[in-house]
Design a protein around this motif. Sequence first.
Motif, PDB file in Angstrom:
ATOM      1  N   PRO A   1       0.802  -1.227   0.000  1.00  0.00           N
ATOM      2  CA  PRO A   1       0.000   0.000   0.000  1.00  0.00           C
ATOM      3  C   PRO A   1       0.837   1.279   0.000  1.00  0.00           C
ATOM      4  O   PRO A   1       0.415   2.298  -0.548  1.00  0.00           O
ATOM      5  CB  PRO A   1      -0.817  -0.121   1.286  1.00  0.00           C
ATOM      6  N   GLU A   2       2.020   1.226   0.617  1.00  0.00           N
ATOM      7  CA  GLU A   2       2.850   2.436   0.676  1.00  0.00           C
ATOM      8  C   GLU A   2       3.289   2.857  -0.721  1.00  0.00           C
ATOM      9  O   GLU A   2       3.149   4.023  -1.109  1.00  0.00           O
ATOM     10  CB  GLU A   2       4.077   2.192   1.561  1.00  0.00           C
ATOM     11  N   ILE A   3       3.845   1.919  -1.506  1.00  0.00           N
ATOM     12  CA  ILE A   3       4.267   2.252  -2.863  1.00  0.00           C
ATOM     13  C   ILE A   3       3.061   2.597  -3.724  1.00  0.00           C
ATOM     14  O   ILE A   3       3.121   3.499  -4.568  1.00  0.00           O
ATOM     15  CB  ILE A   3       5.073   1.084  -3.469  1.00  0.00           C
ATOM     16  N   ALA A   4       1.962   1.892  -3.505  1.00  0.00           N
ATOM     17  CA  ALA A   4       0.742   2.219  -4.255  1.00  0.00           C
ATOM     18  C   ALA A   4       0.338   3.668  -3.996  1.00  0.00           C
ATOM     19  O   ALA A   4      -0.080   4.391  -4.919  1.00  0.00           O
ATOM     20  CB  ALA A   4      -0.383   1.271  -3.847  1.00  0.00           C
ATOM     21  N   GLY A   5       0.484   4.118  -2.751  1.00  0.00           N
ATOM     22  CA  GLY A   5       0.180   5.508  -2.405  1.00  0.00           C
ATOM     23  C   GLY A   5       1.076   6.485  -3.142  1.00  0.00           C
ATOM     24  O   GLY A   5       0.612   7.541  -3.599  1.00  0.00           O
ATOM     25  N   TYR A   6       2.383   6.151  -3.246  1.00  0.00           N
ATOM     26  CA  TYR A   6       3.311   7.004  -4.002  1.00  0.00           C
ATOM     27  C   TYR A   6       2.825   7.159  -5.446  1.00  0.00           C
ATOM     28  O   TYR A   6       2.859   8.267  -6.020  1.00  0.00           O
ATOM     29  CB  TYR A   6       4.715   6.407  -4.020  1.00  0.00           C
ATOM     30  N   CYS A   7       2.407   6.041  -6.039  1.00  0.00           N
ATOM     31  CA  CYS A   7       1.974   6.050  -7.434  1.00  0.00           C
ATOM     32  C   CYS A   7       0.699   6.881  -7.614  1.00  0.00           C
ATOM     33  O   CYS A   7       0.579   7.660  -8.572  1.00  0.00           O
ATOM     34  CB  CYS A   7       1.726   4.624  -7.931  1.00  0.00           C
ATOM     35  N   ILE A   8      -0.245   6.732  -6.701  1.00  0.00           N
ATOM     36  CA  ILE A   8      -1.497   7.498  -6.780  1.00  0.00           C
ATOM     37  C   ILE A   8      -1.221   8.990  -6.622  1.00  0.00           C
ATOM     38  O   ILE A   8      -1.780   9.826  -7.347  1.00  0.00           O
ATOM     39  CB  ILE A   8      -2.490   7.008  -5.708  1.00  0.00           C
TER      40      ILE A   8
END
Length: 558
Positions: free
Chosen positions: A360-367
Amino acid sequence: MSDKTQINSYLNAVQNGLGTGQATAVNQDIAAASRKLSAGVILAEKYEVIEPLKAETGEADLYICRCGGKKYVAKMYRRQRAVKQEVLAALKSIDSPYVASLLAVGEYGGLPFVILPYYKNGSLQGRRFSPEELRKNLIPCINEALRVLHQNDIIHKDLKPSNIMLQDDNKSIAIIDFGISSVVEEGNTVLVTQTGMTPEYSAPETFRNLFLEESDYYSFGITVYELFCGHTPYKNMNADEIARYTAVQRIPFPKDMPEKLRDFISGVTYFDITNRNKKNNPNRRWTYNEVLDWCKGKKLVIPGEGGNAADDQAIPPYSFLGRKYKDLPSLITALAVNWSEGKKQLYRGLLSAFFKNFNPEIAGYCIDAEEEAIRARGREDVIFWKLLYKIYPELDKFYWAGKEYESLAALGCDMLERLWNGDELNFVCWNSILNNKLLTGYLAKRKSTSEDLLAAAAALEAAHAVSGDKERDRLINYYAMAYLLSGRKIFNIGDKKLQSVGELADHMKALLASSYEEFESFCHKMLTENDLLDEQLEAWLIALGKRQELDSWRQQLA
């Protein structure tokens, strides 16, 4: 007049060995060092001096000796305490075909000497070898030599081609010259001075007076580079420049160097030694075992290039351009290399959807990056760049808008060559790098970046921001960027490459002595009618630390 008298008095005192007592000691040292051995002198009761050996060494005189019909070499040091007794003691216990045997030790005329084997084929200095010769013969031999030295607690500290002798079979080698070697202390760490080390072959940590077994392997890598290329990667750089360069940059490789050889050199010259005691972490400099595996043809992870002991580097397979990526470093590298296609993965929401399932952390960066791109149209490249280095800060290479450089130093070297050749094709790229402050963004993520380098990059970006559309100021900034990143402080004029203000002055004197017209023409090129310096010259002088002198000169003209 009084100043002159004092200076002459001081010089007379030094010349006569008076006043301090130190001058007398120096004169005695010089007197001892001036003693040359004559033919017929017997050393260690059996080695007869025949003639001087024509070989360069800064610490000793070499002589060919004879004993029992065989030739040997006597190394007569020029200082009384030139070699450490603990090193000599350790060397006497070594019996290896790859380390020159210490046959005898003694003193003659108050100076120490050692007797070594005579190698009729000379050293590796000035020789070049094919990748196959390096892999089959030289690299395995040098690796075994370092192993036996390190097993006996000896760090060589000055490994280079001139200290590696070619044996009679023209294949194997023997390491010589232990004049500045040390016996290791406190867990294979030894703090010493830099006296005697050769900067071109020296590891980053040695410039901080820290010598390790890994330091010898760094020198090993530079040596192999030279044996293939015919020169080191740091030619035309002084010790300070090399120290700054090696602290944060990887070695730039020529295009004709085979990938396997580049892997070897990258492995043994990895600059970060913080993981040296974590044997399961591939992000550490290679030593004996890794080199041995490389020689056997085993596939190894190159330090800093896609391997990490941490479990969170593994990812579910991600399909990109017909290939599946199973670890984070290799995926991020692929996205950076294939810049346009990589951006599509981000801005079409494919990356955020992928990482949402397990990170979820990297997904947040991408979003966040997707949303920022909507708000800041035209900055898609910058946002994508920042995301790559945020997801994987250990990404060593410098990527930008479809261009790839092994390091910032490689970018700097490329800039210099293009500037010297009048190539303006990359001006737009360089302008965007400075405008978007990518240099400080990249350097800030490198643990070993010095504060001075980061501050210099920030100052350069700030200067470029205020230069506006002034073509001359921008060109000066490009040169300044090239000098800063490459570590090379070379002023290129025609067939001349000058490295200091003194060399520039000598060049101008030579022009004046040859032809006043040539001298005048050169001056007109370097200084315009508006009292503006040539762009390269100004950037070069600033890179040499002459900004204050330049400002003072301009004030005088005003």
